[in-house]
Enzyme design. Structure first.
Site, mmCIF file in Angstrom:
data_model
loop_
_atom_site.group_PDB
_atom_site.id
_atom_site.type_symbol
_atom_site.label_atom_id
_atom_site.label_comp_id
_atom_site.label_asym_id
_atom_site.label_seq_id
_atom_site.Cartn_x
_atom_site.Cartn_y
_atom_site.Cartn_z
ATOM 1 N N HIS A 136 37.522 37.954 44.480
ATOM 2 C CA HIS A 136 38.813 38.334 43.910
ATOM 3 C C HIS A 136 39.922 38.213 44.948
ATOM 4 O O HIS A 136 41.030 37.759 44.641
ATOM 5 C CB HIS A 136 38.760 39.774 43.373
ATOM 6 C CG HIS A 136 38.112 39.884 42.039
ATOM 7 N ND1 HIS A 136 37.310 40.946 41.694
ATOM 8 C CD2 HIS A 136 38.134 39.079 40.957
ATOM 9 C CE1 HIS A 136 36.866 40.784 40.459
ATOM 10 N NE2 HIS A 136 37.349 39.664 39.992
ATOM 11 N N ASP A 188 41.812 43.191 47.327
ATOM 12 C CA ASP A 188 42.477 42.175 46.513
ATOM 13 C C ASP A 188 43.763 42.688 45.869
ATOM 14 O O ASP A 188 44.695 41.923 45.625
ATOM 15 C CB ASP A 188 41.526 41.641 45.437
ATOM 16 C CG ASP A 188 41.176 42.682 44.397
ATOM 17 O OD1 ASP A 188 40.504 43.659 44.762
ATOM 18 O OD2 ASP A 188 41.571 42.532 43.224
ATOM 19 N N GLN A 189 43.828 44.010 45.624
ATOM 20 C CA GLN A 189 45.016 44.586 44.993
ATOM 21 C C GLN A 189 46.222 44.611 45.927
ATOM 22 O O GLN A 189 47.366 44.755 45.472
ATOM 23 C CB GLN A 189 44.718 46.007 44.493
ATOM 24 C CG GLN A 189 43.637 46.065 43.427
ATOM 25 C CD GLN A 189 43.424 47.471 42.896
ATOM 26 O OE1 GLN A 189 44.356 48.078 42.351
ATOM 27 N NE2 GLN A 189 42.227 48.004 43.044
ATOM 28 N N PRO A 243 39.607 48.921 37.682
ATOM 29 C CA PRO A 243 39.873 50.168 38.422
ATOM 30 C C PRO A 243 40.092 51.352 37.487
ATOM 31 O O PRO A 243 40.992 51.302 36.633
ATOM 32 C CB PRO A 243 41.145 49.840 39.213
ATOM 33 C CG PRO A 243 41.810 48.746 38.425
ATOM 34 C CD PRO A 243 40.697 47.933 37.845
ATOM 35 N N GLN A 275 48.525 47.105 37.154
ATOM 36 C CA GLN A 275 48.527 46.091 38.207
ATOM 37 C C GLN A 275 49.512 44.968 37.922
ATOM 38 O O GLN A 275 50.189 44.485 38.838
ATOM 39 C CB GLN A 275 47.124 45.502 38.372
ATOM 40 C CG GLN A 275 46.149 46.388 39.115
ATOM 41 C CD GLN A 275 44.823 45.679 39.370
ATOM 42 O OE1 GLN A 275 44.730 44.462 39.305
ATOM 43 N NE2 GLN A 275 43.796 46.455 39.647
#
Length: 338
Positions: free
Chosen positions: A299, A276-277, A110, A83
């Site tokens: 998040h 959120d990613q 994750p 990430q």
């Protein structure tokens, strides 16, 4: 996220009160590994880069392509390393590879399967091109997992719109065990998940693979399940559960099913674990992106706050369908430092 945006923009940052209020405040091994990975990629300068540090100062240099290796030294998540590193390498001056070691299946992060099956195809909509190969799974407490990532650079990200969830087409999944755990555990979890899903979606096509990971492809004992729902408009929503000590295989499968159903019921185009990613990538676009998702997680709210602090992106959240889901709109205005 802040470290990645610092490297991309060239803006020095100071981060204070890191993980304040936690039972173990300050940087943990996986956080420090991610920060030092970005430091290496941009030849930056770091103050406070120690386990337990509650404050850091980071002064980035120029991001460069290369072959990078990082080991959390624990079962810390390699997914978190992906990430933080991926956005930076997208704007490097050539192709790059990452060899990352640590936990591939870690709690509160994750799992690598989620990155491969959900994050990667969703990021392709932005024009992001990366390959992730799972070499070896690593579980708590030893870690020892290995992934290799190939990242191709790009000039700019494409804004996306994910507004029409469509109808449920199929649910697929993977239930796995490793180490000394018997394959029966994977079967019990899969069967429990299928039973729970069919009780809600009686006409759904549900298929879950069951595997025992070969001994040379894992370190330690571990098991988990991932479910992926695909809709008629191409949306992907998922859920993952790692079996906790003392929990039954059946409860793990049911928990994964319940979480997936909850995400399908809110009508969003992405699940709660993905929303959120995507915020950082929306901010990095030149143009307007819109994504329908369930109620914002903490998040996601934090990611929006950081993105607006460090870029010129402007976010707007509009309630839709009562309070079941929202539309996150981002007007991206980001120009990575050349």
């Amino acid at each position: 996220m802040a470290i990645a945006l610092s490297a991309l923009s060239g803006k020095p940052i100071r981060v204070c009160n890191i993980r304040a209020g936690r039972s173990k405040p300050g940087l943990r091994p996986q956080h420090l590994a991610g920060i030092k990975l970005v430091q290496e990629m941009c030849r930056g300068k770091l103050q406070g880069g120690e386990i337990g540090s509650t404050q850091i100062v980071f002064r980035p240099g120029q991001i460069g392509a290369g072959d990078y290796t990082r080991d959390t030294g624990t079962a810390g998540s390699v997914g978190l390393l992906v990430q933080v590193a991926l956005p930076c390498l997208l704007f490097a001056d050539g192709s790059s590879t990452l060899t990352l070691r640590g936990g591939t299946d870690a709690s509160m992060a994750p799992p690598v399967d989620y990155t491969i099956m959900l994050l990667r195809p969703t990021l392709k909509l932005f024009g992001v091109d990366f390959d992730l190969e799972l070499i070896k799974r690593g579980f708590y407490p030893k870690g020892g997992g290995v992934v290799k990532v190939l990242v191709e650079p790009l000039v700019s990200l494409k804004p996306i719109e994910l507004l029409d969830r469509g109808n449920l087409v199929s649910i697929t999944g993977l239930s796995y065990v490793a180490g000394t755990l018997p394959i029966r555990v994977a079967y019990l979890a899969a069967e429990s998940a299928i039973k729970s899903l069919l009780s809600r979606y009686k006409q759904a096509e549900v298929s879950i693979d069951r595997i025992k990971v070969p001994s040379e492809q894992s370190v330690g004992n571990g098991n988990g399940i991932i479910l992926i729902a695909k809709t008629s408009t191409g949306c992907l929503l998922g859920s993952t559960v790692l079996y906790e000590k003392g929990a039954t295989s059946e409860s793990a499968g049911q928990s994964a099913a319940v979480d997936l159903v909850r995400n399908l019921e809110h009508g969003g185009c992405v699940d709660d674990h993905l929303q959120d990613q995507l915020i950082l990538f929306m901010a990095l676009c030149e143009g307007t992106s819109k994504i329908r998702c369930g109620p914002l997680t903490m998040h996601t709210r934090t990611a929006i706050h950081v993105a607006q602090l460090m870029t010129e992106a402007a976010f707007k959240v509009v309630e839709s369908d009562g309070d079941k889901n929202v539309i996150v709109e981002c007007h991206g205005r980001f120009s990575p430092r050349q």
